[in-house]
Design a protein around this motif. Structure first.
Motif, PDB file in Angstrom:
ATOM      1  N   UNK A 156       0.847  -1.187   0.000  1.00  0.00           N
ATOM      2  CA  UNK A 156       0.000   0.000   0.000  1.00  0.00           C
ATOM      3  C   UNK A 156       0.880   1.234   0.000  1.00  0.00           C
ATOM      4  N   UNK A 157       0.382   2.297  -0.603  1.00  0.00           N
ATOM      5  CA  UNK A 157       1.071   3.586  -0.605  1.00  0.00           C
ATOM      6  C   UNK A 157       0.031   4.671  -0.360  1.00  0.00           C
ATOM      7  N   UNK A 158       0.131   5.317   0.777  1.00  0.00           N
ATOM      8  CA  UNK A 158      -0.810   6.377   1.136  1.00  0.00           C
ATOM      9  C   UNK A 158      -0.188   7.725   0.818  1.00  0.00           C
ATOM     10  N   UNK A 159      -0.914   8.529   0.057  1.00  0.00           N
ATOM     11  CA  UNK A 159      -0.460   9.866  -0.305  1.00  0.00           C
ATOM     12  C   UNK A 159      -1.211  10.901   0.514  1.00  0.00           C
ATOM     13  N   UNK A 160      -0.491  11.883   1.029  1.00  0.00           N
ATOM     14  CA  UNK A 160      -1.115  12.942   1.814  1.00  0.00           C
ATOM     15  C   UNK A 160      -0.393  14.248   1.546  1.00  0.00           C
ATOM     16  N   UNK A 161      -0.979  15.319   2.066  1.00  0.00           N
ATOM     17  CA  UNK A 161      -0.389  16.640   1.860  1.00  0.00           C
ATOM     18  C   UNK A 161      -1.068  17.365   0.705  1.00  0.00           C
ATOM     19  N   UNK A 162      -0.282  18.065  -0.061  1.00  0.00           N
ATOM     20  CA  UNK A 162      -0.810  18.922  -1.122  1.00  0.00           C
ATOM     21  C   UNK A 162      -1.099  18.114  -2.392  1.00  0.00           C
TER      22      UNK A 162
END
Length: 118
Positions: free
Chosen positions: A21-27
């Protein structure tokens, strides 16, 4: 800034399976075009699987038929389902968004270690 956090790696026997899994967060509003890469010791990072903004799936020859990339846009998470794992799949796996020139759009995360060994 966009943060990418990979998880799901581990030690697995040849022929086994793992789901990364790869969780992306931020802008980042919503993940669309993403890819999984891997880097084995002493080797350069290589692209393993890619999903384009149009939903087209592309795989390295080594991954074709064994790996499946998918996106859950609602969770801003990218997955890599890996089956029939081989010792040569041993590497640190990363996700990122590939640019048209082949470079990565975001800073690299810490990756997740996949070790295939009996």
């Amino acid at each position: 800034q966009v943060q990418l956090v990979e998880s799901g790696g581990g030690l697995v026997r040849p022929g086994g399976s793992l789901r990364l899994s790869c969780a992306a967060s931020g802008r980042i509003a919503r993940v669309r075009a993403m890819a999984w890469y891997r880097q084995a010791p002493g080797q350069s990072r290589e692209l393993v699987a890619q999903i384009t903004s149009a939903g087209t799936l592309n795989y390295a020859n080594s991954a074709e038929g064994r790996f499946t990339i998918s996106i859950d846009s609602a969770k801003n998470t990218v997955y890599l389902q890996m089956t029939s794992l081989k010792p040569e799949d041993t590497a640190v796996y990363y996700c990122n968004a590939p640019r048209s020139d082949g470079s990565a759009a975001y800073s690299w995360g810490q990756g997740t270690q996949v070790t295939v060994s009996s």
